[in-house]
Design a protein around this motif. Sequence first.
Motif, mmCIF file in Angstrom:
data_model
loop_
_atom_site.group_PDB
_atom_site.id
_atom_site.type_symbol
_atom_site.label_atom_id
_atom_site.label_comp_id
_atom_site.label_asym_id
_atom_site.label_seq_id
_atom_site.Cartn_x
_atom_site.Cartn_y
_atom_site.Cartn_z
ATOM 1 N N PHE A 34 -3.520 5.425 -12.039
ATOM 2 C CA PHE A 34 -3.559 5.661 -10.597
ATOM 3 C C PHE A 34 -4.996 5.654 -10.071
ATOM 4 C CE2 PHE A 34 0.192 7.564 -12.412
ATOM 5 C CZ PHE A 34 1.200 7.041 -11.618
ATOM 6 N N CYS A 55 -0.442 4.496 -1.662
ATOM 7 C CA CYS A 55 -1.164 4.175 -2.895
ATOM 8 C C CYS A 55 -2.537 4.840 -2.855
ATOM 9 C CB CYS A 55 -1.337 2.663 -3.033
ATOM 10 S SG CYS A 55 0.212 1.737 -3.069
ATOM 11 N N TYR A 98 4.618 3.357 -1.672
ATOM 12 C CA TYR A 98 5.613 3.388 -2.751
ATOM 13 C C TYR A 98 6.531 4.590 -2.563
ATOM 14 C CZ TYR A 98 3.017 7.137 -5.128
ATOM 15 O OH TYR A 98 2.413 8.315 -5.452
ATOM 16 N N ARG A 138 -6.085 -1.106 -2.352
ATOM 17 C CA ARG A 138 -5.115 -0.014 -2.181
ATOM 18 C C ARG A 138 -3.677 -0.474 -2.459
ATOM 19 N NH1 ARG A 138 -5.032 4.237 2.813
ATOM 20 N NH2 ARG A 138 -3.835 5.792 1.704
ATOM 21 N N THR A 139 -3.509 -1.391 -3.423
ATOM 22 C CA THR A 139 -2.175 -1.886 -3.772
ATOM 23 C C THR A 139 -1.665 -1.194 -5.023
ATOM 24 O OG1 THR A 139 -3.073 -3.724 -5.054
ATOM 25 C CG2 THR A 139 -2.591 -4.147 -2.731
ATOM 26 N N CYS A 140 -0.336 -0.904 -5.031
ATOM 27 C CA CYS A 140 0.251 -0.222 -6.185
ATOM 28 C C CYS A 140 1.710 -0.645 -6.389
ATOM 29 C CB CYS A 140 0.161 1.291 -6.003
ATOM 30 S SG CYS A 140 1.131 1.954 -4.624
ATOM 31 N N CYS A 189 -7.404 2.419 -5.734
ATOM 32 C CA CYS A 189 -6.855 1.146 -6.202
ATOM 33 C C CYS A 189 -7.526 0.034 -5.403
ATOM 34 C CB CYS A 189 -5.350 1.055 -5.940
ATOM 35 S SG CYS A 189 -4.317 2.252 -6.782
ATOM 36 N N ASN A 236 5.525 -0.424 -6.250
ATOM 37 C CA ASN A 236 6.305 0.224 -5.187
ATOM 38 C C ASN A 236 7.248 1.311 -5.690
ATOM 39 O OD1 ASN A 236 8.249 -1.394 -6.322
ATOM 40 N ND2 ASN A 236 8.910 -2.357 -4.423
ATOM 41 N N CYS A 291 -1.601 1.692 -9.801
ATOM 42 C CA CYS A 291 -2.351 0.590 -9.201
ATOM 43 C C CYS A 291 -1.972 -0.721 -9.878
ATOM 44 C CB CYS A 291 -3.845 0.838 -9.333
ATOM 45 S SG CYS A 291 -4.402 2.328 -8.460
ATOM 46 N N THR A 316 0.808 -1.226 0.000
ATOM 47 C CA THR A 316 0.000 0.000 0.000
ATOM 48 C C THR A 316 0.843 1.279 0.000
ATOM 49 O OG1 THR A 316 -0.157 -0.005 2.415
ATOM 50 C CG2 THR A 316 -1.898 -1.154 1.193
ATOM 51 N N GLY A 365 3.820 3.901 -8.151
ATOM 52 C CA GLY A 365 2.563 4.197 -7.462
ATOM 53 C C GLY A 365 1.331 3.865 -8.287
#
Length: 166
Positions: A50, A22, A14, A29-31, A26, A33, A38, A12, A36
């Motif tokens: 994004f 993030c 980056y 909320r993962t992106c 997303c 690293n 998604c 979450t 940023g």
Amino acid sequence: MKNLIFKGCDATHYGAGCSLECSLNCIQRTCNNITGSCTQACNKGFYGDFCNNTCSGCLGRCHRDTGECEGACPAGQFGTRCEQSCSQTCQNGCEKNSGVCTNCIEGRYGDFCAEICGAGCVSGCDQFNGNCMCKPGWKGNRCTGMLKRLIIAIFIDCHDDRYLVP
């Protein structure tokens, strides 16, 4: 300039020192690293790398890259982003991509229900070609012509009071 190594960020965060979060849009909320962007899809109603762009009028999700609606449009709307309104003479909405009416209100016909049924139609007309049943005195597939009326005249001969009928 030194190359920065981005190791150890949780899913979450980056950036340098994992100091950036993030996007909330997303999924989970993962992106990525480093950038940023998604890593999964966007939450409903958003699109872009994004997930920071809002889908316009979609009922469901929109395409992550283009923002085009992937599902149906709300009633009375059409277009790739559901940004256009169906004709007011459509009944029960219109086709998502073209705007062709599903049905026409009574008295209209054609793809966009822009044509008016003939004046001599009994009650509305076929929504595709305008053909209809004619009222008495009208003719043609669309009841747009009137039948010629036969006129019977009575002539009076004033000299001998006889009536002549032709």
